[in-house]
Design an enzyme around this catalytic site. Structure first.
Site, short mmCIF file in Angstrom:
data_model
loop_
_atom_site.label_atom_id
_atom_site.label_comp_id
_atom_site.label_asym_id
_atom_site.label_seq_id
_atom_site.Cartn_x
_atom_site.Cartn_y
_atom_site.Cartn_z
N ASP A 150 8.18 1.48 -1.26
CA ASP A 150 9.18 1.54 -0.21
C ASP A 150 8.95 0.35 0.73
O ASP A 150 7.87 -0.27 0.72
CB ASP A 150 9.03 2.88 0.54
CG ASP A 150 10.15 3.10 1.53
OD1 ASP A 150 11.30 2.71 1.24
OD2 ASP A 150 9.88 3.63 2.62
N ASP A 167 10.38 -0.01 4.55
CA ASP A 167 10.13 0.38 5.94
C ASP A 167 9.06 1.46 6.00
O ASP A 167 9.15 2.49 5.31
CB ASP A 167 11.41 0.88 6.59
CG ASP A 167 12.42 -0.25 6.79
OD1 ASP A 167 12.03 -1.32 7.27
OD2 ASP A 167 13.60 -0.07 6.43
#
Length: 290
Positions: free
Chosen positions: A44, A46
């Site tokens: 991922d 953020d």
């Protein structure tokens, strides 16, 4: 449901962690087995690589090590606002040397899913350049006249007129797709309503639930695996959220690694009925594994 691509099916020699079950004589039927070594990485963005507009300490080094290793990797995001080129520029400004093709968004996954389902179809799209560009690249015509689909993505300003149009088109028979189920998104002023919240409003008005493509739907992981031609049994998913990243990776059969630089804490992870394969403080702890 059709047969999964061969590269997503368990390899006959793959090893997985299994539960040891006793026989009647008290001897275990199966010895615990370890997963294969990690050959591909999904992460991922953020909360894992970037936090509040700044790089997580050690994250640029982690990405550079992945790139130098030659192992397949993708950076994933549920945010459908930006194109991979936009995100590449954003990451480059923060010291990440990331190829554009190493970024996979919910917009790309959605466009690919629709292209597989109905090649050359039509859609009414609520979203920004990240979604509309992906839909055009997938061969879709964007229209508000009797479209095959209504596709809802993220946007900085949701239009009441556009939402009303979407409701009427769905009432008229268009199928309802949403890029991701996130109810809120971050901003400097606080939480903002995101695609999941707007989808709930449209569903309430139409009685039609959308099909969500982004995390935690394992479809997002499978499309990412297909993109880099990776095998689930030798791929790890790194995320900062138990309810999306870890759940999605788990359901796609990946090794899951929770980092503590984003949303979920170690204490919160204990409250879920499922667990990540392991928990580390940050991606900096994983550099030497690549």
């Amino acid at each position: 449901m059709g047969r999964l691509p061969e590269r997503l099916l368990p390899h006959p020699t793959a090893t997985r962690s299994v539960m040891t079950l006793p026989t009647r004589g008290g001897k275990p039927q199966n010895e615990p087995q370890k997963r294969k070594a990690i050959e591909s990485w999904l992460t991922d963005m953020d909360g894992v690589l970037v936090h509040e507009g700044e790089p997580v300490p050690g994250a640029p080094e982690f990405v550079n090590r992945m790139k130098a290793s030659g192992k397949p990797f993708l950076i994933l995001t549920n945010n459908s606002i930006y194109t991979p080129r936009d995100l590449q520029a954003r990451l480059n400004r923060m010291g990440f040397d990331v190829p554009e093709q190493s970024i996979w968004t919910a917009a790309l996954a959605t466009a690919q899913f629709l292209s597989d389902q109905r090649p050359g179809g039509t859609a009414y799209v609520i979203g920004e350049a990240g979604l509309t560009t992906a839909m055009h690249a997938a061969g879709y015509v964007l229209t508000e006249f009797d479209p095959d689909y209504v596709v809802l993505g993220e946007t900085r300003t949701y239009s009441f007129e556009a939402i009303t149009k979407a409701i009427r088109l769905i009432d008229g028979g268009a199928k309802f797709i949403c890029t991701n189920p996130d109810a809120t998104g971050p901003s400097n002023e606080g939480a903002l309503p995101a695609a999941g919240s707007v989808a709930a409003m449209i569903s309430k008005a139409t009685g039609v639930e959308p099909y969500f493509v982004g995390k935690p739907n394992p479809m997002m992981m499978r499309s990412a695996l297909n993109t880099i031609e990776a095998h689930s049994e030798s791929t790890a998913m790194i995320g900062d959220r138990m309810d999306t990243d870890v759940l999605c990776g788990l359901e796609a059969g990946l090794e899951t690694i929770l980092v503590l630089t984003g949303i979920s804490t170690r204490e919160e992870a204990d409250r879920y009925p499922f667990r990540p394969s392991r928990i580390v403080d940050s991606v900096a702890d994983l550099i030497d594994e690549i």
